[in-house]
Design a protein around this motif. Structure first.
Motif, PDB file in Angstrom:
ATOM      1  N   GLY A  45       0.816  -1.207   0.000  1.00  0.00           N
ATOM      2  CA  GLY A  45       0.000   0.000   0.000  1.00  0.00           C
ATOM      3  C   GLY A  45       0.852   1.260   0.000  1.00  0.00           C
ATOM      4  N   ALA A  46       2.018   1.193   0.612  1.00  0.00           N
ATOM      5  CA  ALA A  46       2.934   2.336   0.644  1.00  0.00           C
ATOM      6  C   ALA A  46       4.046   2.208  -0.397  1.00  0.00           C
ATOM      7  N   LEU A  47       4.496   0.978  -0.646  1.00  0.00           N
ATOM      8  CA  LEU A  47       5.667   0.764  -1.506  1.00  0.00           C
ATOM      9  C   LEU A  47       5.343   0.347  -2.927  1.00  0.00           C
ATOM     10  N   GLY A  48       4.124  -0.058  -3.180  1.00  0.00           N
ATOM     11  CA  GLY A  48       3.761  -0.572  -4.492  1.00  0.00           C
ATOM     12  C   GLY A  48       4.175  -2.031  -4.632  1.00  0.00           C
ATOM     13  N   ARG A  49       4.163  -2.507  -5.847  1.00  0.00           N
ATOM     14  CA  ARG A  49       4.431  -3.921  -6.130  1.00  0.00           C
ATOM     15  C   ARG A  49       5.838  -4.363  -5.705  1.00  0.00           C
ATOM     16  N   GLY A  50       6.745  -3.439  -5.569  1.00  0.00           N
ATOM     17  CA  GLY A  50       8.105  -3.769  -5.143  1.00  0.00           C
ATOM     18  C   GLY A  50       8.172  -4.367  -3.756  1.00  0.00           C
ATOM     19  N   ALA A  51       7.121  -4.192  -2.973  1.00  0.00           N
ATOM     20  CA  ALA A  51       7.096  -4.745  -1.608  1.00  0.00           C
ATOM     21  C   ALA A  51       7.240  -6.258  -1.617  1.00  0.00           C
ATOM     22  N   TYR A  52       6.798  -6.905  -2.701  1.00  0.00           N
ATOM     23  CA  TYR A  52       6.859  -8.370  -2.764  1.00  0.00           C
ATOM     24  C   TYR A  52       8.286  -8.879  -2.994  1.00  0.00           C
ATOM     25  N   ALA A 115      -0.503   3.047  -3.031  1.00  0.00           N
ATOM     26  CA  ALA A 115       0.422   2.772  -4.137  1.00  0.00           C
ATOM     27  C   ALA A 115      -0.056   1.626  -5.025  1.00  0.00           C
ATOM     28  N   ILE A 116      -0.949   0.782  -4.538  1.00  0.00           N
ATOM     29  CA  ILE A 116      -1.436  -0.318  -5.385  1.00  0.00           C
ATOM     30  C   ILE A 116      -2.620   0.093  -6.248  1.00  0.00           C
ATOM     31  N   ARG A 117      -3.232   1.221  -5.927  1.00  0.00           N
ATOM     32  CA  ARG A 117      -4.327   1.774  -6.733  1.00  0.00           C
ATOM     33  C   ARG A 117      -5.414   0.751  -7.070  1.00  0.00           C
ATOM     34  N   ALA A 118      -5.994   0.161  -6.051  1.00  0.00           N
ATOM     35  CA  ALA A 118      -7.056  -0.824  -6.250  1.00  0.00           C
ATOM     36  C   ALA A 118      -8.204  -0.192  -7.039  1.00  0.00           C
ATOM     37  N   THR A 119      -8.741  -0.946  -7.971  1.00  0.00           N
ATOM     38  CA  THR A 119      -9.832  -0.422  -8.787  1.00  0.00           C
ATOM     39  C   THR A 119     -11.129  -1.204  -8.607  1.00  0.00           C
ATOM     40  N   ALA A 120     -11.061  -2.412  -8.080  1.00  0.00           N
ATOM     41  CA  ALA A 120     -12.273  -3.220  -7.906  1.00  0.00           C
ATOM     42  C   ALA A 120     -13.061  -2.715  -6.703  1.00  0.00           C
ATOM     43  N   TRP A 121     -14.359  -2.594  -6.860  1.00  0.00           N
ATOM     44  CA  TRP A 121     -15.228  -2.264  -5.737  1.00  0.00           C
ATOM     45  C   TRP A 121     -15.480  -3.538  -4.950  1.00  0.00           C
ATOM     46  N   PRO A 122     -15.671  -3.428  -3.643  1.00  0.00           N
ATOM     47  CA  PRO A 122     -15.842  -4.632  -2.812  1.00  0.00           C
ATOM     48  C   PRO A 122     -16.934  -5.567  -3.307  1.00  0.00           C
ATOM     49  N   TRP A 123     -18.054  -5.029  -3.770  1.00  0.00           N
ATOM     50  CA  TRP A 123     -19.160  -5.898  -4.189  1.00  0.00           C
ATOM     51  C   TRP A 123     -18.861  -6.653  -5.475  1.00  0.00           C
ATOM     52  N   SER A 124     -17.768  -6.282  -6.173  1.00  0.00           N
ATOM     53  CA  SER A 124     -17.387  -7.031  -7.373  1.00  0.00           C
ATOM     54  C   SER A 124     -16.407  -8.164  -7.054  1.00  0.00           C
TER      55      SER A 124
END
Length: 154
Positions: A45-52, A115-124
């Motif tokens: 959430g803070a670092l983006g995909r690089g966190a993995y 930083a991950i910019r989630a786009t899916a709404w919870p109900w989806s």
């Protein structure tokens, strides 16, 4: 100040432990991913995909972020309950509702601006993800915070 600190710390830690335990178990059952992956997801959430790719360091950072969020949620509830006594006298109802509010803020705001910019709404999301997420926020986060707050408000 001390009177506020105890319910914030205890409520936040209980909620944090219940929530992260749920996340570890659900992630492992659903996809076989280990706890470190879950913690790196929080750090992403803070670092983006690089966190993995950060190994134990980003997992530890995710652990810290997770409990910072849980303690912040507890602090907001405890402070709000001082202005709205209903939150203390009707702790079960208020805690469950607060858990739903936390869920809405996390999925409707925080994950979208992170930083991950989630786009899916919870109900989806798949029903198991949506229902599990709602239940843990209501009964594993909001309710324990409210009950601990009520206990220490006496």
């Amino acid at each position: 100040m001390r009177k506020l600190l105890k319910p914030i710390l205890i409520g936040g830690l209980i909620a944090g432990v219940l929530d992260i335990t749920y996340a570890f178990v659900f992630s492992y059952i659903r996809s076989g991913r280990p706890p470190a992956f879950v913690l790196q997801s929080v750090a992403s959430g803070a670092l983006g995909r690089g966190a993995y790719q950060g190994g134990a360091k980003t997992a530890a950072l995710g652990f810290g972020f997770h409990f910072l969020i849980a303690l912040t949620a507890a602090a907001v509830y405890v402070l709000a309950s001082r202005a709205l006594p209903f939150m203390t006298t009707h702790a079960i109802f208020s805690g469950i509702l607060y858990g739903l509010c936390i869920y809405a803020v996390m999925y409707g705001v925080v994950l979208r601006v992170s930083a991950i910019r989630a786009t899916a709404w919870p109900w989806s999301l798949p029903k198991s993800v949506l229902i599990g997420g709602l239940l843990i926020h209501m009964f594993g986060i909001g309710l324990p915070i409210a009950l601990v707050n009520r206990h220490y408000s006496k």
